[in-house]
Design a protein around this motif. Structure first.
Motif, short mmCIF file in Angstrom:
data_model
loop_
_atom_site.label_atom_id
_atom_site.label_comp_id
_atom_site.label_asym_id
_atom_site.label_seq_id
_atom_site.Cartn_x
_atom_site.Cartn_y
_atom_site.Cartn_z
N CYS A 73 -9.07 3.03 -2.60
CA CYS A 73 -8.13 3.78 -1.77
C CYS A 73 -8.74 5.07 -1.24
CB CYS A 73 -6.85 4.07 -2.55
SG CYS A 73 -5.94 2.57 -3.00
N CYS A 133 0.86 -1.18 0.00
CA CYS A 133 0.00 0.00 0.00
C CYS A 133 0.90 1.24 0.00
CB CYS A 133 -0.92 0.01 1.21
SG CYS A 133 -1.92 1.51 1.34
N CYS A 193 -10.25 3.90 1.72
CA CYS A 193 -9.37 2.98 2.44
C CYS A 193 -10.11 1.67 2.73
CB CYS A 193 -8.88 3.61 3.74
SG CYS A 193 -7.19 3.12 4.18
N LYS A 235 0.09 4.27 -0.27
CA LYS A 235 -0.53 5.32 0.53
C LYS A 235 -0.05 5.28 1.98
CE LYS A 235 -5.14 6.98 1.92
NZ LYS A 235 -6.61 6.76 1.76
#
Length: 617
Positions: free
Chosen positions: A606, A576, A609, A578
C-alpha cells in the motif's frame, strides 16, 4: 515547433508498408532474433525494403533488439546491429545494457519499456548513458509523465496509446518463466496474465472461482492525445507486433486523423514528424478491431474497471440485444447492420460456477436485423447483450487497398535559355530540364500544363500548386511535359531514398571508443533490492553494472516478486480502505490458484500502491 510521431507496429513488411500508407510517422519491427516478440521476426532484406519505402516519406523505422542476451548470443547481436545499420534502420530499442559495452555503429538507441522506466531519476540516468529516447512504463499518468518531462526536458518520451496491456511493469515479469519455462524478457511470454485463477484466502476459502483476474482491458487513448502531448510526450505508440494488417490499417488511420486534427488546431505549435497525407477509403472505427474492451488505464490516476475478468478474448462492439428467438434464428433490437459471416458473441452464465462465460458464433445469413446462425447457440436468450467481434464488411474494406499516401509538392516551371526546367519545393537541389524551342501559344496554357504535370497517379506525390513566371505563355507539347514530370519524380524518389534522416547519434562508431557507456556520468544507476531485477544475463552487462554476483531470474531463479502490478485486486474488488473501500473479511495473504493447483501469493504494498505476485514453492 514540436514534431509529433505516430509509431505503429509491423509484424512484417506488408504491415509496415500498410502502416506508412495509413498515416504512421514511424514503425517498429522485429528482426530475425533478439526481439521481445519472438514470433514476429523479419530478415534483413525485408527490413531494408521497409526502410526504403518509409524514408520516401521521411518516416522512420526502429528495430526491437530488446531481449536480455546470453553470452553465446553477444557476437550475433553485434553483427545483427551492424547489418541493421547498413540497412539504414533509424534506431534500435534495447533492454540489455550489455549492448552499450559493444563497438556499435553510430545508430540511435531507445530505452525499451522493458528497462522499467517509471521515474524521472531512471529517465535522467538513461539520458546520461546516451539514449535518445525512453519508452515510458504504460502505467504512468499524464501528471507523472509531465513530472518526468519537466525534470528531463531534453530527451524524447515515447508513450503507449493503444493495444494490449501487460499487467506487470515491463521487464519486471517472471511469471511466464516460473510457471512455463518461457521468459518474457527473451520474447517468449506465455501470457500468464490471461489465464484463469481462483482467488483463495489464507484459510483455503475460495473467494472467486476461475476468473481472469490479471487480464486487463486494452488501452485506448485516442481521445486523450492532446493531453499526452501537453504532458511532454512526442511519440505515440500502438501496441501489436503480432497483429495482422487489418488491425494496423484501422488503428493507424484512427490515430493519424486525431493527430492531424491536433496539428490543424495548433499549426504554430506542432507538426507531424514525417511528410505526406494519407487518404483513406474507409471510416476508421476502433470498436471494429480486436479489443478486450477499452480503458485509459492510469491516465488520470487509479480507477476501477481496468481489467476484464470474464474473458481475455476480443469482445468487439456492442450491437444491440436479442429481441425474439425462433428455432433457427433471432432478431436484434438495435441500429447496427449485419452481413453474412459476421462473428457475434455474448456472455452466458455458467451452470456450474455461476461465472460469466463468453460464447461466440458465426452468422450464416443476415436478413435485416433477423440473423440465422450456422448453429443456434444453446445458451442464447432474449434480452442478452450482443457484441460483434468480427465485422465482415469492415474486413472486406480493409482486405483491399484502403489508403494512399501522397506528398504535396509545389512545382515550378520556368523557361531557360534553351528550353524549359521543372523543379519542386521538396528540395532546391532538384531541377530537371529539356531542350525545346520557345513557341508562343495562341491561347493561355496554364490549365493544360497544370493538367499534364498533375498526372502523378502511381507515385508518392500530388501537385499542390504550379508556379510559372508571370509572362510565361509558351506552347509545350504534352510529350515534353510528360518527360519533365517523369524525370522530376525519379529525381525526387532518388533524393528521398538516399538522403539520411538519422538523428545525430550518441553512440560510438566501431573505430571510436568502446561504447557510449564509457562516458563519465554523475548519475547513479537504479537500485533494485532484488538482484535478478537488473536482468543481467551476460558478461558485458555485468561489466556495465560492475557487479559479478547479479544474475537474471532466467539463469538462477530467486525469491522476489514474479510480477509488480499497479493493477490491484483489493482495489478492484472494493476492499481498498485507502481509496474508500470496505474492510475485507478474508484472512490474508491471498493466493491465485490455477486449475492444476499451482498457486501464486499476493502482496499488497500500500505504501507504493502496488500489488506484487510471488511464487509459492
Amino acid at each position: 515547433m514540436r514534431n509529433l510521431e505516430l509509431l505503429a507496429p509491423a509484424k512484417n513488411l506488408e504491415c509496415g508498408i500498410a502502416a506508412i500508407n495509413h498515416g504512421a510517422d514511424a514503425v517498429y519491427i522485429g528482426a530475425s532474433q533478439f526481439g521481445a516478440r519472438a514470433a514476429a521476426g523479419n530478415d534483413i532484406e525485408d527490413i531494408r525494403q521497409l526502410c526504403q519505402y518509409a524514408h520516401r516519406y521521411s518516416a522512420r523505422v526502429y528495430v526491437t533488439v530488446n531481449t536480455i542476451l546470453y553470452d553465446d548470443e553477444l557476437d550475433a547481436t553485434l553483427q545483427l546491429i551492424r547489418d541493421l545499420y547498413n540497412a539504414r534502420v533509424d534506431g534500435l530499442l534495447i533492454q540489455d545494457m550489455g549492448v552499450l559495452q559493444m563497438h556499435l555503429p553510430p545508430i540511435e538507441l531507445h530505452a525499451s519499456t522493458q528497462t522499467d522506466n517509471r521515474t524521472a531519476d531512471k529517465v535522467r540516468w538513461l539520458q546520461s548513458l546516451g539514449f535518445k529516447r525512453v519508452v515510458l512504463a504504460r502505467e504512468l499518468s499524464a501528471k507523472e509523465i509531465a513530472v518526468i518531462h519537466e525534470a528531463v526536458p531534453d530527451i524524447e518520451l515515447e508513450v503507449f496509446v493503444h493495444g494490449a496491456l501487460c499487467v506487470s511493469y515491463s521487464g519486471q515479469c517472471y511469471a511466464s518463466q516460473h510457471l512455463c519455462g518461457r521468459s518474457a524478457n527473451r520474447g517468449q511470454c506465455a501470457q500468464v496474465c490471461r489465464m484463469q485463477f481462483d482467488l483463495v484466502d489464507n484459510d483455503g476459502r475460495e473467494l472467486i472461482h476461475q476468473r481472469h483476474l490479471l487480464s486487463l482491458k486494452d488501452l485506448n487513448q485516442s481521445h486523450h492525445l492532446e493531453e499526452l502531448i501537453e504532458a511532454g510526450a512526442t511519440s505515440f505508440k500502438i501496441e501489436g507486433r503480432l497483429k495482422d494488417v487489418t488491425y494496423v490499417k484501422n488503428v493507424v488511420a484512427t490515430y493519424s486523423r486525431q493527430l492531424d486534427n491536433i496539428v490543424r488546431l495548433h499549426p504554430d505549435l506542432y507538426q507531424r514528424s514525417s511528410r505526406g497525407r494519407s487518404h483513406h477509403t474507409f471510416a476508421p472505427n476502433l470498436d471494429k478491431t480486436f479489443n478486450r474492451g477499452f480503458t485509459t488505464y492510469f491516465l488520470h490516476g487509479r480507477q476501477q474497471g481496468i481489467f476484464s475478468p470474464d474473458t481475455p478474448k476480443a469482445i468487439g462492439e456492442y450491437v444491440g440485444t436479442v429481441k425474439e428467438m425462433r428455432r433457427d434464428s433471432f432478431n436484434v433490437a438495435g441500429t447496427a447492420t449485419f452481413a453474412n459471416g459476421d462473428g457475434l458473441c455474448f456472455f452466458a452464465v455458467s451452470t456450474t460456477g455461476g461465472e460469466r462465460q463468453l460464447e461466440g458464433f458465426r452468422i450464416n445469413r443476415a436478413e435485416g436485423n433477423r440473423l440465422y446462425p450456422q448453429q443456434m447457440p444453446r445458451n442464447l436468450r432474449a434480452g442478452m447483450a450482443l457484441y460483434r467481434n468480427h465485422d465482415m464488411e469492415m474486413e472486406r474494406q480493409l482486405s483491399r487497398p484502403s489508403a494512399e499516401r501522397k506528398i504535396p509538392v509545389t512545382m515550378y516551371l520556368a523557361a531557360t535559355s534553351d528550353g524549359f526546367s521543372l523543379s519542386s519545393d521538396l528540395t532546391s537541389a532538384i531541377t530537371v530540364s529539356v531542350n525545346a524551342p520557345h513557341e508562343q501559344a495562341q491561347k493561355p496554357q496554364y490549365d493544360n500544363i497544370l493538367r499534364q504535370l498533375s498526372r502523378l497517379g502511381g507515385t508518392a506525390y500530388e501537385c499542390a500548386d504550379l508556379k510559372v513566371q508571370p509572362d510565361f505563355n509558351y506552347f509545350i507539347p504534352a510529350s515534353l511535359l510528360s518527360d519533365l514530370r517523369r524525370r522530376l519524380v525519379e529525381a525526387m524518389d532518388k533524393h528521398l531514398s538516399t538522403t539520411p534522416i538519422h538523428h545525430t547519434p550518441t553512440t560510438a562508431a566501431p573505430e571510436g571508443p568502446t561504447s557510449v557507456a564509457d562516458a563519465t556520468t554523475s548519475q547513479e544507476p537504479p537500485h533494485y533490492p532484488i538482484p535478478y531485477l537488473y536482468n543481467i544475463a551476460n558478461q558485458l552487462s555485468r561489466q556495465f553494472y560492475d557487479a559479478d554476483t547479479l544474475t537474471a531470474y532466467e539463469l538462477r531463479g530467486g525469491d522476489g516478486p514474479l510480477m509488480q502490478c499497479r493493477h490491484c485486486l483489493r482495489f478492484e474488488l472494493g476492499y481498498c480502505v485507502k481509496h474508500g473501500g470496505k474492510q475485507s473479511k478474508w484472512r490474508e495473504p491471498l493466493f491465485l490458484r490455477l486449475a492444476d493447483g499451482r498457486r501464486l501469493r499476493l502482496e499488497f504494498d500500500c505504501k507504493h500502491c502496488q500489488m506484487n505476485v510471488y511464487a509459492v514453492r
